[in-house]
Design a protein around this motif. Structure first.
Motif, PDB file in Angstrom:
ATOM      1  N   ILE A  58       0.858  -1.195   0.000  1.00 20.01           N
ATOM      2  CA  ILE A  58       0.000   0.000   0.000  1.00 20.01           C
ATOM      3  C   ILE A  58       0.893   1.245   0.000  1.00 20.01           C
ATOM      4  O   ILE A  58       0.626   2.239   0.668  1.00 20.01           O
ATOM      5  N   ARG A  59       1.963   1.163  -0.770  1.00 20.04           N
ATOM      6  CA  ARG A  59       2.929   2.257  -0.878  1.00 20.04           C
ATOM      7  C   ARG A  59       2.304   3.481  -1.555  1.00 20.04           C
ATOM      8  O   ARG A  59       1.504   3.366  -2.472  1.00 20.04           O
ATOM      9  N   GLY A  60       2.688   4.671  -1.085  1.00 21.10           N
ATOM     10  CA  GLY A  60       2.329   5.901  -1.777  1.00 21.10           C
ATOM     11  C   GLY A  60       0.855   6.247  -1.739  1.00 21.10           C
ATOM     12  O   GLY A  60       0.319   6.744  -2.734  1.00 21.10           O
ATOM     13  N   ASN A  61       0.164   6.008  -0.647  1.00 19.66           N
ATOM     14  CA  ASN A  61      -1.214   6.442  -0.477  1.00 19.66           C
ATOM     15  C   ASN A  61      -1.225   7.656   0.475  1.00 19.66           C
ATOM     16  O   ASN A  61      -0.210   8.355   0.601  1.00 19.66           O
ATOM     17  N   GLY A  62      -2.332   7.875   1.110  1.00 23.43           N
ATOM     18  CA  GLY A  62      -2.424   9.009   2.025  1.00 23.43           C
ATOM     19  C   GLY A  62      -2.597   8.590   3.472  1.00 23.43           C
ATOM     20  O   GLY A  62      -3.176   9.329   4.272  1.00 23.43           O
ATOM     21  N   ILE A  63      -2.099   7.421   3.826  1.00 16.17           N
ATOM     22  CA  ILE A  63      -2.277   6.856   5.164  1.00 16.17           C
ATOM     23  C   ILE A  63      -1.326   7.545   6.140  1.00 16.17           C
ATOM     24  O   ILE A  63      -0.106   7.548   5.948  1.00 16.17           O
ATOM     25  N   LYS A  64      -1.907   8.135   7.210  1.00 15.34           N
ATOM     26  CA  LYS A  64      -1.108   8.820   8.218  1.00 15.34           C
ATOM     27  C   LYS A  64      -0.919   7.986   9.487  1.00 15.34           C
ATOM     28  O   LYS A  64       0.078   8.154  10.195  1.00 15.34           O
ATOM     29  N   THR A  65      -1.870   7.115   9.744  1.00 16.49           N
ATOM     30  CA  THR A  65      -1.820   6.320  10.972  1.00 16.49           C
ATOM     31  C   THR A  65      -1.988   4.853  10.646  1.00 16.49           C
ATOM     32  O   THR A  65      -2.934   4.476   9.933  1.00 16.49           O
ATOM     33  N   PHE A  66      -1.065   4.041  11.116  1.00 11.96           N
ATOM     34  CA  PHE A  66      -1.196   2.592  10.964  1.00 11.96           C
ATOM     35  C   PHE A  66      -1.342   1.982  12.345  1.00 11.96           C
ATOM     36  O   PHE A  66      -0.405   2.007  13.158  1.00 11.96           O
ATOM     37  N   LYS A  67      -2.523   1.481  12.644  1.00  9.19           N
ATOM     38  CA  LYS A  67      -2.790   0.796  13.901  1.00  9.19           C
ATOM     39  C   LYS A  67      -3.284  -0.599  13.582  1.00  9.19           C
ATOM     40  O   LYS A  67      -4.242  -0.775  12.810  1.00  9.19           O
ATOM     41  N   SER A  68      -2.637  -1.591  14.138  1.00  6.89           N
ATOM     42  CA  SER A  68      -2.951  -2.974  13.799  1.00  6.89           C
ATOM     43  C   SER A  68      -4.386  -3.340  14.131  1.00  6.89           C
ATOM     44  O   SER A  68      -5.006  -4.136  13.409  1.00  6.89           O
ATOM     45  N   ASN A  69      -4.949  -2.741  15.211  1.00  8.37           N
ATOM     46  CA  ASN A  69      -6.326  -3.111  15.563  1.00  8.37           C
ATOM     47  C   ASN A  69      -7.344  -2.510  14.606  1.00  8.37           C
ATOM     48  O   ASN A  69      -8.497  -2.914  14.600  1.00  8.37           O
ATOM     49  N   ASP A  70      -6.958  -1.521  13.777  1.00  6.39           N
ATOM     50  CA  ASP A  70      -7.855  -1.024  12.731  1.00  6.39           C
ATOM     51  C   ASP A  70      -7.913  -1.989  11.555  1.00  6.39           C
ATOM     52  O   ASP A  70      -8.872  -1.993  10.773  1.00  6.39           O
TER      53      ASP A  70
END
Length: 917
Positions: free
Chosen positions: A185-197
C-alpha cells in the motif's frame, strides 16, 4: 516492485497430431493481436473495445497500453483456460459487476495504471483461483466491504499509489483473503497505521510495504503479524516524523528485512527503542537518505548482532575511516559484532579513498558495493583481509590505477565490476590473484593498452567486457587473450579497431576455442570498414556473433568458415548492400539472424542460403519493398519475423505476403498490423494488411495480355479469311438476308406484283430490250420487273432486289460471262436461288446467251435440289430455232396456279367472264 512483474512465456506448446507427440510453436495473427503459443498479445493498439477473434484456448491475454474506459461481463465470457490477464496502462474507470465471473482459471490480474476510483461489492466475483491482483497507480479511494469476497486464494495484493486515506478501508480485504502473504500500500495518504484497525486476529502476511505514505504513527498492539519477515516504512521523497508505538518487542520478532529510508524519529532514544523491536531477527537494514545523525544510526544499527547486510545509499558520505567502524557499536565489542556482516552497500556516496583498515575486520564479507563514489585509486591493502569476498562493485568511480589491489588476497572473488572508470591501461599481472574470477567488466573506460600478460592468472574467467574503450587492433593482436582458455563471452564492441588487410597473419582469437559469444566492431579504414576473412579463426564453438558497427561495407563469402556451430548472427547497422548466399553456406545451425538497418534492397539472397533451421529473422529499417513467396518458403522453420520500418509496396507484388501473414499459423510477424506502405504515392502511410488481396487474384496484366493476343489472332484470322474466302462470306451474308426476308414475308402470301423479275448485266441490256421485253410484255402481256425502271429510288439496293424477287412469280436470269463476273448480278441470282428451297415449283429460269462451262458456275447451282427446280434455256444463234426458245420460255412462265391463270386472262381480256367447273 510488483508493478513491473512479468510473466515468463514458454516457447513450445505440445500438440497431439495423428497420435504422434510433436512440439510446435503456435503463432499467428488476428486483427490488432498476434497469438504465440496460447498467449495473445494485443498491447499498444489504441483499442477501445476488447478485440474479437481471440481463440478460447489462450492462457494469457495482454491488453496493456490501450484506450479502454470500461470493462463489462460480456468482454471475457469464453476463456476457460485463461490464467493471466493484463489490463495495465489503460483508462479504465469502471469495472462492471461480474466482469471476471467466468474466468475461473485466472491466477494473475493486472490493473495497474488506470483510473479506478471505487471497488464495489463482488467486483471480483468468480475469481476463486486468483493468487495475484495488481491495482497500483489508480485513484482508488474506497473499497466496498465485500469487494474481495471471492478472492479466497489471493496471496499478493498491490494497492500502491492510490488515494486510500485510512488503513481501516482494508479491513474487509483482510477478512476475505486468508491466504494473503504480500500487501503493498505504498504511496497512499495513510497517516496512521494501527494494527487493531486492520484486524484483531493473527494473519499470514509476510511482506508489508507502507513506504511513501505520510505516516505519523506506527502502532502494533498485538501479535497480528506473526509471519511478517519484511517491513518497509521508508519515504525518501518526504520528511517523515514518525511515532514508533510497538508495545511489545515480540510482536515483530520474525522481521528480517527493514527499510527506514528517510525516516526521522524525535530522539536517539526513540531510535534505540525502534531497533530493539528487531534485536533478535533483523539481518538486512536499509538506512538510505537519512537526515538524522548518521554516525549515531550506524552505531546503533551495528549493535544489532544479527545484521549481515547494511545499506547506506545516498547519504553523502565523504570518507570511511577506521575510527568510524571501531566506534560503530556503543560497547567495546562493536568490531567483533560486525564480523558476521556479509553484505555491505556503500554505493552512491562521496567516498574518495579507501584506508587499509576500512574493511580489515569484515572477514565474512561476501559482497561489497562501492559503485558511484569518487574513488580515484586502489592500493594493495584495500581488500587484503576479504578472503571470502565474491562480488566487488566499483563501477562509476574515477579510478585511474589499480595499484596492485588484485594481484593477491581475493581468492574467492567471482565478479569484479570496474566499468565506467578512468582506466587507460591494464598492466602486467594486474589480475594475477583472481584465479576464481568469472566475470570481469572493464567497459566504458579509456583503455588503449593491454599488456600481453594483463590477464594472466584468470584461469576461471568466463565473461570479459571491454566494450566502449579506445582499443586498437594492436591492443588485441599481441596474444593478450591467449590464456583465457575458459572464456565463453567476450565483448569488444565500440572500440577503435581498424583493419587494412583482408586477411590477418595472426588472428586474435586463435586460443579461444571455448568462446561461445563474441561482440565485435570494426571502424573505417581508408574510407570503409574491412572485415578480415580469417578474423574468427579458432572460434570453433562460437554460437553467437554480433558485429553491428555501421561501417562494414561487405563481408567475405568465407567469413564464417571457422564457426560451423554459429546459431545467432547479428550484422545489423552496417552498409551491406550486397550479401551473397555463399556467406551462409557454413551456417547450417543458424537459428537467429539480425540484419536490421543494413540498407538491403532485397532479401532474395535468403532463397539460396539454405537456412533451414532459422527460427528468428529481424530485417527492420531496410530498403526492400517486396517479400516474395520464394523467400518465405526458403525458411521452413521460421517462427518470428521482424520487418518494421521498411518501404513496402502496396500492390499485387505483395498480395501473397499479405495473405500469408493473415493465414499462416507458424510464424509471428512482429507488429504486422502496423507495417506501412511506401509506394504507390496514393497508398503511402496506409497499413500493408489493408491491401485488397482479392483484387490481385484476377491478374489484370495477364487478362490484358490474353485479350491483346486474341485480338491480334482475330485480326489475322479475319484478314486471312477475307483474302481467301471473301466471296464465300459475301455469299453467305446475302443468303442470310434472303432467308431473313423470306422468314418475315412467308406468312403474308400476298399476290405477286410481277410475273417475272429480269436479272441481267448492263452489257446484255440491248438483248433484253430488243428481244426479251417486246416478246414477253408486248406480245404475251407478262408484267416484268426491270431494275432501272421499277426499283424505288433511295431504297437500299439489296432490299430492292429482295422485294423484286419475292414480289415476282418467276426470276429470269440472263446469263453471260459478264453476268457471272458482276457482283450485283451474282447477288440477284443467289437470292433468287435461295427462294427455291421454300417453293414447290420452279421459280428460277436461267437463260444462257452463250456457252459457259459448268466449272465456271458456283457449286451451289449444281446442287441436286436446285437443278430439280430450275429451268435452263439457251438462246439459239440460228434464227430458225428462236421460235422454239420463245415457246419453251412461255411454257415456263405459264407453270402457275389457277388463280394466277385467271388473273392473267382477265388482264388480257377484261370483258370476259370466267366460269369454271
Amino acid at each position: 516492485m510488483w508493478e513491473t512483474r512479468g510473466v515468463t512465456f514458454n516457447k513450445l506448446t505440445i500438440l497431439l497430431l495423428l497420435c504422434d507427440c510433436v512440439l510446435i510453436a503456435k503463432t499467428y495473427s488476428v486483427k490488432n493481436c498476434y497469438i504465440y503459443n496460447d498467449k495473445a498479445f494485443c498491447s499498444k493498439q489504441k483499442l477501445s473495445q476488447i478485440p474479437t477473434g481471440i481463440p478460447p484456448s489462450v492462457k494469457s491475454i495482454d491488453l496493456s497500453l490501450n484506450a479502454f474506459r470500461k470493462i463489462q461481463v460480456l468482454n471475457f465470457t469464453n476463456f476457460p483456460n485463461l490464467t493471466t490477464l493484463n489490463l495495465k496502462h489503460n483508462s479504465i474507470s469502471y469495472i462492471g459487476k461480474g466482469t471476471f465471473s467466468q474466468l475461473l482459471s485466472l491466477n494473475l490480474l493486472i490493473l495497474n495504471t488506470n483510473k479506478i476510483e471505487h471497488l464495489e461489492d463482488d467486483v471480483f466475483d468468480g475469481l476463486f483461483n486468483l493468487t495475484e491482483l495488481l491495482l497500483g497507480f489508480n485513484r482508488i479511494q474506497t473499497v466496498a466491504p465485500n469487494a474481495f469476497r471471492s478472492l479466497s486464494s489471493l496471496k499478493i495484493l498491490e494497492l500502491s499509489k492510490n488515494q486510500l486515506q485510512s488503513i481501516g478501508l482494508l479491513c474487509g480485504i483482510i477478512q476475505h483473503t486468508p491466504q494473503l502473504k504480500n500487501l503493498q500500500i505504498r504511496g497512499n495518504g495513510i497517516k496512521t497505521f494501527k494494527s487493531n484497525d486492520l484486524t484483531n486476529s493473527s494473519i499470514g502476511i509476510t511482506y508489508l510495504d507502507l513506504s511513501e505514505n505520510p505516516l505519523e504513527t506506527f502502532e502494533v498492539s498485538a501479535a497480528v503479524f506473526p509471519m511478517l519477515s519484511s517491513l518497509n516504512l521508508g519515504s525518501p521523497s518526504r520528511k517523515l516524523n514518525l511515532t514508533w508505538a510497538v508495545q511489545k518487542q515480540t510482536v515483530l520478532e520474525n522481521v528480517t528485512t527493514l527499510e527506514l529510508t528517510g525516516v526521522q524519529l524525535s530522539s536517539g532514544s526513540e531510535w534505540t527503542r525502534l531497533f530493539s523491536s528487531f534485536n533478535s531477527s533483523l539481518t538486512f537494514l536499509k538506512l538510505n537518505c537519512m537526515k538524522y545523525k548518521l554516525r549515531f544510526l550506524i552505531s546503533v544499527s551495528c549493535s544489532i548482532p544479527t545484521v549481515s547486510q547494511l545499506q547506506l545509499q545516498s547519504n553523502k558520505l565523504t570518507f570511511i575511516s577506521s575510527s568510524l567502524f571501531q566506534k560503530l557499536p556503543s560497547v567495546p565489542f562493536a568490531t567483533r559484532n560486525l564480523r558476521s556482516l556479509q553484505k555491505l552497500d556503500l554505493s552512491f556516496n562521496l567516498i574518495k579513498t579507501l584506508e587499509c583498515q576500512d574493511f580489515a575486520q569484515l572477514t565474512n564479507l561476501t559482497q561489497l558495493n562501492l559503485q558511484w563514489n569518487n574513488l580515484t585509486a586502489l592500493n594493495k591493502c584495500s581488500f587484503v583481509t576479504l578472503s571470502k569476498l565474491e562480488i566487488l562493485k566499483l563501477q562509476g568511480n574515477l579510478i585511474t590505477k589499480l595499484g596492485g589491489a588484485f594481484t593477491k588476497n581475493l581468492p574467492s572473488l567471482k565478479s569484479l565490476l570496474l566499468n565506467h572508470n578512468k582506466l587507460t591501461a591494464i598492466g602486467k599481472h594486474d589480475f594475477r590473484g583472481l584465479y576464481s574470477l568469472q566475470n570481469l567488466s572493464l567497459s566504458e573506460n579509456q583503455i588503449q593498452t593491454l599488456d600481453k600478460s594483463c590477464f594472466s592468472g584468470l584461469k576461471s574467467l568466463t565473461y570479459l567486457q571491454l566494450q566502449m574503450n579506445n582499443l586498437r587492433k594492436e591492443s588485441i593482436g599481441n596474444n593478450c587473450l591467449r590464456k583465457l582458455v575458459k572464456l565463453r563471452r567476450l565483448d569488444l564492441s565500440s572500440n577503435h579497431i581498424k583493419y587494412q588487410s583482408s586477411r590477418l597473419k595472426v588472428p586474435p582469437f586463435m586460443n579461444l576455442s571455448n568462446l561461445e559469444t563474441l561482440m565485435f566492431s570494426v571502424q573505417r579504414a581508408r574510407g570503409k570498414g574491412l572485415f578480415p576473412s580469417n578474423l574468427l579463426q579458432g572460434l570453433t564453438n562460437l554460437k553467437t556473433f554480433t558485429c553491428n558497427t555501421n561501417f562494414i561495407a561487405s563481408l567475405p563469402y568465407d567469413s564464417f568458415t571457422y564457426t560451423p556451430h554459429l546459431t545467432s548472427l547479428d550484422i545489423s547497422a552496417n552498409e551491406l548492400l550486397d550479401i551473397t548466399p555463399q556467406l551462409f553456406a557454413p551456417l547450417r545451425k543458424l537459428r537467429h539472424l539480425r540484419i536490421n538497418n543494413i540498407h538491403a534492397h532485397s532479401l532474395h539472397f535468403l532463397i539460396d542460403a539454405n537456412l533451414t533451421e532459422l527460427h528468428e529473422l529481424e530485417a527492420k529499417k531496410n530498403a526492400f519493398s517486396v517479400i516474395s513467396e520464394d523467400i518465405v518458403r526458403s525458411l521452413p522453420s521460421l517462427s518470428v519475423l521482424g520487418l518494421q520500418f521498411n518501404r513496402f509496396t502496396c500492390d499485387c507484388d505483395n498480395s501473397w505476403f499479405v495473405q500469408w501473414i493473415k493465414d499462416n499459423n507458424q510464424t509471428e510477424v512482429e507488429d504486422a498490423d502496423n507495417l506501412r506502405c511506401n509506394y504507390p504515392p496514393q497508398s503511402m502511410g496506409k497499413k500493408l494488411l489493408h491491401l485488397n488481396v482479392q483484387s490481385c487474384i484476377l491478374d489484370v496484366g495477364f487478362i490484358c495480355f490474353i485479350s491483346t493476343a486474341c485480338t491480334n489472332i482475330l485480326i489475322l484470322l479475319v484478314t486471312f479469311i477475307y483474302h481467301f474466302s471473301r466471296f464465300q462470306l459475301i455469299y453467305a451474308y446475302y443468303i442470310f438476308l434472303a432467308w431473313l426476308f423470306d422468314y418475315k414475308n412467308r406468312q403474308k402470301r400476298a399476290e405477286s406484283q410481277y410475273d417475272a423479275f429480269i436479272s441481267y448485266n448492263t452489257n446484255d441490256e440491248a438483248w433484253v430490250y430488243r428481244e426479251l421485253v417486246p416478246r414477253l410484255e408486248k406480245e404475251q402481256g407478262w408484267r416484268l420487273c426491270l431494275h432501272h425502271r421499277d426499283f424505288l429510288p433511295g431504297k437500299p439496293i439489296v432490299e430492292n432486289i429482295a422485294d423484286a424477287i419475292y414480289g415476282s412469280r418467276k426470276t429470269i436470269c440472263v446469263i453471260s460471262r459478264r453476268y457471272l463476273q458482276s457482283e450485283w448480278c451474282s447477288k440477284e441470282m443467289q437470292l433468287a436461288s435461295f427462294r427455291l428451297f421454300d417453293e414447290r415449283e420452279d421459280v428460277l429460269i436461267l437463260v444462257f446467251l452463250e456457252d459457259i462451262p459448268s466449272s465456271h458456275l458456283s457449286p451451289y447451282y449444281r446442287m441436286k435440289r436446285v437443278l430439280k427446280k430450275r429451268t435452263y434455256l439457251r438462246w439459239p444463234r440460228p434464227s430458225e430455232q428462236q421460235p422454239l426458245f420463245w415457246e419453251k420460255l412461255r411454257q415456263a412462265l405459264r407453270s402457275i396456279s389457277t388463280a394466277e391463270e385467271d388473273r392473267l386472262l382477265l388482264t388480257r381480256c377484261p370483258n370476259v367472264q370466267l366460269v369454271r367447273k
